[in-house]
Design an enzyme around this catalytic site. Structure first.
Site, PDB file in Angstrom:
ATOM      1  N   CYS A   1      58.236   5.570  41.985  1.00  0.00           N
ATOM      2  CA  CYS A   1      58.201   6.959  41.520  1.00  0.00           C
ATOM      3  C   CYS A   1      57.767   7.950  42.590  1.00  0.00           C
ATOM      4  O   CYS A   1      57.845   9.158  42.359  1.00  0.00           O
ATOM      5  CB  CYS A   1      57.288   7.075  40.301  1.00  0.00           C
ATOM      6  SG  CYS A   1      57.868   6.109  38.885  1.00  0.00           S
TER       7      CYS A   1
ATOM      8  N   HIS B   1      52.008  15.552  39.396  1.00  0.00           N
ATOM      9  CA  HIS B   1      52.804  14.432  38.887  1.00  0.00           C
ATOM     10  C   HIS B   1      52.910  14.572  37.371  1.00  0.00           C
ATOM     11  O   HIS B   1      53.995  14.462  36.810  1.00  0.00           O
ATOM     12  CB  HIS B   1      52.156  13.109  39.277  1.00  0.00           C
ATOM     13  CG  HIS B   1      52.983  11.915  38.933  1.00  0.00           C
ATOM     14  ND1 HIS B   1      54.185  11.652  39.544  1.00  0.00           N
ATOM     15  CD2 HIS B   1      52.777  10.905  38.037  1.00  0.00           C
ATOM     16  CE1 HIS B   1      54.706  10.529  39.049  1.00  0.00           C
ATOM     17  NE2 HIS B   1      53.868  10.062  38.129  1.00  0.00           N
TER      18      HIS B   1
ATOM     19  N   GLU C   1      44.756  12.088  37.914  1.00  0.00           N
ATOM     20  CA  GLU C   1      45.230  13.178  38.748  1.00  0.00           C
ATOM     21  C   GLU C   1      44.242  14.346  38.752  1.00  0.00           C
ATOM     22  O   GLU C   1      43.965  14.945  39.797  1.00  0.00           O
ATOM     23  CB  GLU C   1      46.596  13.635  38.244  1.00  0.00           C
ATOM     24  CG  GLU C   1      47.358  14.481  39.215  1.00  0.00           C
ATOM     25  CD  GLU C   1      48.800  14.689  38.788  1.00  0.00           C
ATOM     26  OE1 GLU C   1      49.538  15.280  39.583  1.00  0.00           O
ATOM     27  OE2 GLU C   1      49.181  14.273  37.678  1.00  0.00           O
TER      28      GLU C   1
ATOM     29  N   LYS D   1      57.599  17.856  34.474  1.00  0.00           N
ATOM     30  CA  LYS D   1      58.039  16.724  33.648  1.00  0.00           C
ATOM     31  C   LYS D   1      57.982  17.072  32.169  1.00  0.00           C
ATOM     32  O   LYS D   1      58.647  16.432  31.353  1.00  0.00           O
ATOM     33  CB  LYS D   1      57.186  15.487  33.931  1.00  0.00           C
ATOM     34  CG  LYS D   1      57.425  14.847  35.280  1.00  0.00           C
ATOM     35  CD  LYS D   1      56.621  13.560  35.428  1.00  0.00           C
ATOM     36  CE  LYS D   1      56.830  12.906  36.789  1.00  0.00           C
ATOM     37  NZ  LYS D   1      56.198  13.666  37.889  1.00  0.00           N
TER      38      LYS D   1
ATOM     39  N   HIS E   1      60.766  12.342  33.245  1.00  0.00           N
ATOM     40  CA  HIS E   1      60.377  11.597  34.444  1.00  0.00           C
ATOM     41  C   HIS E   1      61.573  10.786  34.920  1.00  0.00           C
ATOM     42  O   HIS E   1      61.885   9.732  34.372  1.00  0.00           O
ATOM     43  CB  HIS E   1      59.207  10.677  34.101  1.00  0.00           C
ATOM     44  CG  HIS E   1      58.584  10.007  35.288  1.00  0.00           C
ATOM     45  ND1 HIS E   1      59.169   9.967  36.523  1.00  0.00           N
ATOM     46  CD2 HIS E   1      57.404   9.333  35.418  1.00  0.00           C
ATOM     47  CE1 HIS E   1      58.394   9.300  37.368  1.00  0.00           C
ATOM     48  NE2 HIS E   1      57.318   8.912  36.718  1.00  0.00           N
TER      49      HIS E   1
ATOM     50  N   PHE F   1      54.120   3.301  40.140  1.00  0.00           N
ATOM     51  CA  PHE F   1      53.774   1.905  39.873  1.00  0.00           C
ATOM     52  C   PHE F   1      53.712   1.144  41.194  1.00  0.00           C
ATOM     53  O   PHE F   1      54.510   1.374  42.105  1.00  0.00           O
ATOM     54  CB  PHE F   1      54.807   1.262  38.959  1.00  0.00           C
ATOM     55  CG  PHE F   1      54.696   1.679  37.515  1.00  0.00           C
ATOM     56  CD1 PHE F   1      53.608   2.408  37.064  1.00  0.00           C
ATOM     57  CD2 PHE F   1      55.671   1.330  36.600  1.00  0.00           C
ATOM     58  CE1 PHE F   1      53.496   2.774  35.742  1.00  0.00           C
ATOM     59  CE2 PHE F   1      55.575   1.693  35.266  1.00  0.00           C
ATOM     60  CZ  PHE F   1      54.490   2.418  34.834  1.00  0.00           C
TER      61      PHE F   1
END
Length: 426
Positions: free
Chosen positions: A173, A313, A324, A345, A350, A409
């Site tokens: 990502c 993010h 975050e 997002k 996403h 991830f």
């Protein structure tokens, strides 16, 4: 303190976008600044048996987007997105016919490659999974291209006549930030003058949805798909899968000036770190993301007080948004509380490896237009996410310096700093 770095500097001179809610940079920016959401019930396949049945899909007709019937048949949807976005970016940049092919390169990012076509063709050659020994005679002639994500970079190189550095980067990502940072470094190091770079993913498919269902990472708010993505909201319960692409023309600044190109922003700093901790877990203190932010600011010669906007993010998972928020406080200190932050997002979902390039596009456009896109669906702020997350409505504000960040991830944590052309701190 100046955002300029010694030596070669990197400018964004072209932007191309394929995104949920609109194909084209203009349509994309209009959706973001209006605070509209493009999340809906999945229509690309029958998802009725899945836990999460919602996604942010692109309304994409390859022929209407300018591809030939042959290209539409040959290329996976991921490549189609990348090609259409790249053509827009090249046209936007202008005068690209004069680029030296040996000084022009391509770096493209993706998390999932040609997932959709691979899954479809496996079903064909295995007779819907009934046959263990597959019959390759029933596969399309382009099956090998689907197996290799590098085929996407090859197509972009042919379009741009790029005979310099060409490659693919896949860091999950964070791919969409990391590939731009890598391409910018190739220009800074003198390996190229121009790089066509960005990321594409079109992985809304049964296997992808099943993977995220298995770990319960996506939102099951199937009865309200338009409001399902709720970054930093107390009621958030997972991200909404998306798809799309953003491709840029990155150019050595003096090279761009000589031909009179319009410059959206400079790519002034990039850094990436790993938490070496968990495939899917995040440390609550945000230490690794904070370190990536600090290093990106250091490379850009920017201090926390000079950050005008943070493109987060903001995945809308419980752990990411807390992680975050902690990272922003750790990296920016007291300035974190006065810095606007938002997550797009909430509107476009996403799109895995592509999302960070879409976020870089939003960041460059925020600099261009002095407008901060909002965080949609943020009605009940989580008290533990206590920063200025720009809820619901876009905000007009000077944005000379923008920080965009990503978590992925595998523990990847990345940050990139964009600055307004010719920006210098007071």
């Amino acid at each position: 303190m100046s955002a300029r770095r010694d030596g070669r500097r990197v400018a964004i001179t072209g932007i191309g976008v394929v995104a949920p809610g609109g194909v084209g940079t203009k349509e994309y920016w209009e959706l973001l600044t209006a605070g509209r959401t493009a999340t809906r019930t999945i229509s690309l396949f029958n998802a009725e048996n899945f836990r999460s049945r919602i996604a942010a899909e692109v309304d994409f007709d390859p022929l209407r987007a300018g591809l030939s019937r042959r290209e539409a048949r040959m290329w996976d949807r991921t490549t189609q997105f990348a090609v259409v976005a790249a053509k827009e970016a090249l046209a936007d940049s202008g005068s690209v016919d004069g680029f030296d092919p040996y000084r022009t390169g391509v770096m493209v990012g993706t998390a999932c490659g040609m997932t959709t076509s691979l899954e479809r063709e496996y079903a064909v050659v295995s007779d819907e999974g009934r046959t263990w020994h597959v019959d390759e005679r029933h596969g399309v002639p382009y099956l090998y291209d689907y197996f290799l994500p590098s085929s996407m970079a090859t197509e972009l190189a042919w379009i741009a006549d790029a005979q310099g550095p060409v490659g693919v980067l896949s860091t999950g990502c964070t791919s969409g930030i990391d590939v731009i940072g890598h391409a910018a470094d190739l220009i800074r190091d003198g390996a190229a003058d121009v790089m066509i770079s960005g990321a594409s993913d079109a992985a809304i498919s049964p296997i992808t949805v099943a993977c995220f269902d298995a770990i319960k990472a996506t939102s099951p708010r199937n009865d309200s798909p338009e409001t399902a993505s709720r970054p930093f909201d107390r009621t958030r319960n997972g991200f909404v899968l998306g798809e799309g692409a953003a491709i840029f023309v990155l150019e050595e600044l003096e090279h761009a000036r000589r031909r009179g190109a319009h410059v959206y922003a400079e790519v002034s700093g990039h850094a990436t770190r790993s938490n070496a901790y968990s495939m899917t877990g995040l440390r609550p203190d945000g230490a690794e993301l904070a370190e990536a932010i600090r290093q990106a600011m250091h490379r850009a010669r920017v201090d926390p007080s000079e950050i005008d906007y943070v493109n987060a993010h903001g995945s809308a998972t419980k752990q990411n948004d807390l992680h975050e928020t902690a990272a922003f406080k750790r990296a920016l200190g007291e300035h974190a509380y006065g810095t606007p932050v938002s997550s797009i997002k909430s509107m476009i979902g996403h799109s895995l490896g592509a999302i960070c390039s879409l976020e870089v596009a939003a960041s460059a456009l925020a600099i261009e237009h002095s407008v901060i896109p909002p965080t949609a669906n943020l009605h009940e702020p989580d008290p533990d996410c206590d920063l200025d997350f720009v809820p619901l409505v876009a905000r007009e504000q000077n944005t000379d310096v923008v920080l965009s960040v990503a978590s992925g991830f595998g523990g990847f944590q990345s940050a990139i700093v964009l600055t307004k052309p010719e920006w210098t701190a007071a």
